[in-house]
Motif scaffolding. Structure first.
Motif, PDB file in Angstrom:
ATOM      1  N   ARG A  31      -8.865   4.229  -4.080  1.00  0.00           N
ATOM      2  CA  ARG A  31      -8.645   3.301  -4.457  1.00  0.00           C
ATOM      3  C   ARG A  31      -9.657   4.136  -6.452  1.00  0.00           C
ATOM      4  O   ARG A  31      -8.265   4.729  -7.406  1.00  0.00           O
ATOM      5  N   GLN A  52       0.913  -1.085   0.616  1.00  0.00           N
ATOM      6  CA  GLN A  52      -0.057   0.178  -0.040  1.00  0.00           C
ATOM      7  C   GLN A  52       0.746   1.539  -0.070  1.00  0.00           C
ATOM      8  O   GLN A  52       0.762   2.441  -0.640  1.00  0.00           O
ATOM      9  N   LEU A  67      -3.237  -0.266  -4.716  1.00  0.00           N
ATOM     10  CA  LEU A  67      -3.975  -0.155  -3.334  1.00  0.00           C
ATOM     11  C   LEU A  67      -5.569  -1.349  -2.831  1.00  0.00           C
ATOM     12  O   LEU A  67      -5.893  -1.517  -4.257  1.00  0.00           O
ATOM     13  N   ARG A 106      -9.053  -1.973  -2.118  1.00  0.00           N
ATOM     14  CA  ARG A 106     -10.153  -1.363  -2.506  1.00  0.00           C
ATOM     15  C   ARG A 106     -10.860  -0.243  -0.955  1.00  0.00           C
ATOM     16  O   ARG A 106     -10.052  -0.779   0.371  1.00  0.00           O
ATOM     17  N   THR A 161      -7.213   5.853  -9.144  1.00  0.00           N
ATOM     18  CA  THR A 161      -7.254   5.823 -10.153  1.00  0.00           C
ATOM     19  C   THR A 161      -7.322   6.171 -11.122  1.00  0.00           C
ATOM     20  O   THR A 161      -6.507   6.302 -12.118  1.00  0.00           O
TER      21      THR A 161
END
Length: 452
Positions: free
Chosen positions: A327, A262, A450, A452, A331
């Motif tokens: 996440r 992470q 990463l 969720r 993204t």
């Protein structure tokens, strides 16, 4: 001594930390707008302009973690005040610099002063306020410091138009003086009860290693004999830095943090996004002034939508990330930002602002607003609570290193050199596509690494 945020002394301490970190953040943005004017008046080319930006980022990046340790060991208020004095004197030297060489040296000294201010500001807030008010104090500090960063391009353009590029540095003097006055009057002294180990070897190896690598990248177009030597020395010293940090009982950079997928993934996203942002804004300001004929003030105003979007949308983006997780925004955000940078590749001579530049600026700002707010949360979530302060400092240092590498590497990759004045116009689209690709890679990395 614990302060209350609503007390006069509490507000004074907050103002002092905002002024301290504000001048450091301001100098990371305000100077970019001055680069074309500075280059003409000091008769320097692309390499000189790169060093003007990177000398500051080099010492700031390499000494950031050391700055926090010094405050813990010798007194946070003391080091914060000395950092402001140091920064003010270096700023005066920048403003008085008669040659580009003197300016670059003064910028390196200025970055070392900033390395005391940025971690010192947060350390002072954590030590001065109770746990119940620390979050509110740090939030106010972040918001007000963000305003100073947002004002950078506009303020720089106005100062150049009204007076001279030298005032881009002289403006720091009254701000630093106000910060010193507020700090001496309002900030209680504090230090770590256990002291702190000062990792001087680590700081020296990091500074020299980054310096060698940056020298090789910036001076590579000249093909001098020192370039391969600097590249080899930089690589060896950076490897030695990692070995020293691994063996140190109390390292400046705890490498064990990167054992967390992470934490590593979040910092990889930071590296990609801030590389794209630093490289795109550095070359965009040059493109606007040298190719499109913008004034410094117009070039600064052209970038304002990015900072406005960040200030307005970052808080709701942070709240949204708290509900849906980080996440998805981390993204999607870099993918949107990458698309914005790609749109900026169409900015060329004769382009209109509303049609060629504004769409890219707005899309880039939207992508950054979606990314920046959840980024710190994701970084801290990847580290143990006892390492939260170090984890945040590491992430800040990586963001600065990303900008440092972008300014040094991007012109080389895009074929932009001082030897060919026309190379900026031809290489700018390539540079934007490179930044877009790296920013997009950051979004893909977030999706893969990463939780969720």
């Amino acid at each position: 001594m614990t302060l209350r945020l609503r007390s006069t002394q509490g507000r004074g301490a907050l103002i002092a930390t905002v002024l301290g970190s504000g001048v450091a953040f301001l100098d990371a943005t305000v100077v970019n707008v001055a680069l074309p004017t500075l280059g003409r008046e000091l008769d320097t080319g692309m390499a000189g302009l790169q060093w003007t930006v990177d000398a500051y980022l080099l010492t700031l990046s390499a000494l950031l973690l050391l700055g926090g340790s010094l405050g813990d060991a010798y007194g946070r208020r003391k080091l914060f005040v000395w950092g402001l004095v140091w920064f003010a004197l270096a700023s005066a030297a920048c403003g008085l610099a008669p040659t580009i060489g003197v300016l670059i040296a003064a910028r390196a000294i200025q970055g070392a002063g900033a390395a005391l201010l940025v971690p010192g500001s947060l350390a002072v807030l954590r030590a001065s306020f109770s746990e119940e008010e620390q979050g509110q104090a740090i939030g106010a500090w972040a918001g007000l410091s963000g305003v100073t960063t947002a004002l950078g391009p506009l303020l720089g353009g106005w100062l150049i138009a009204a007076a001279s590029w030298r005032w881009v540095f002289f403006i720091n003097l009254p701000l630093a003086a106000a910060g010193i006055w507020a700090a001496v009057r309002c900030i209680p002294e504090s230090r770590s009860p256990r002291g702190a180990r000062i990792d001087v070897p680590g700081a020296a190896l990091a500074t020299l290693g980054l310096g060698g690598a940056v020298y090789a990248l910036i001076e590579a177009p000249a093909h001098g004999p020192a370039v391969p030597v600097a590249a080899a020395a930089g690589a060896i010293l950076l490897a030695a830095f990692l070995v020293a940090e691994r063996r140190s009982p109390r390292p400046m950079l705890p490498l064990a943090l990167f054992g967390s997928r992470q934490f590593s993934g979040s910092n990889a996203v930071t590296l990609g996004v801030y590389f794209a942002l630093g490289g795109a804004t550095f070359l965009l300001v040059l493109q606007l002034q040298d190719v499109l004929g913008y004034s410094p003030l117009a070039a600064g105003a052209a970038l304002t939508p990015i900072t406005v979007l960040l200030l307005v949308l970052s808080p709701p983006a942070g709240k949204l990330a708290a509900r849906i997780g980080y996440r998805t925004p981390m993204t999607v955000g870099p993918l949107i930002a990458g698309a914005g940078v790609a749109l900026l590749s169409g900015v060329r001579a004769g382009s209109g602002y509303a049609t060629a530049m504004l769409p890219g600026i707005v899309v880039l700002g939207l992508g950054l607003a979606a990314t920046v707010a959840p980024l710190t949360t994701a970084v801290l979530a990847g580290a143990e609570e006892r390492h939260a302060g170090v984890a945040a400092a590491v992430n800040t240092a990586i963001a600065r290193v990303a900008g440092l590498l972008a300014v040094a590497l991007l012109p080389l990759l895009a074929g932009i050199s001082a030897a060919d004045p026309q190379s900026l116009a031809g290489g700018f689209p390539r540079a934007m596509w490179i930044c877009a690709a790296i920013c997009t890679a950051g979004g893909i990395c977030a999706f893969l690494s990463l939780r969720r």
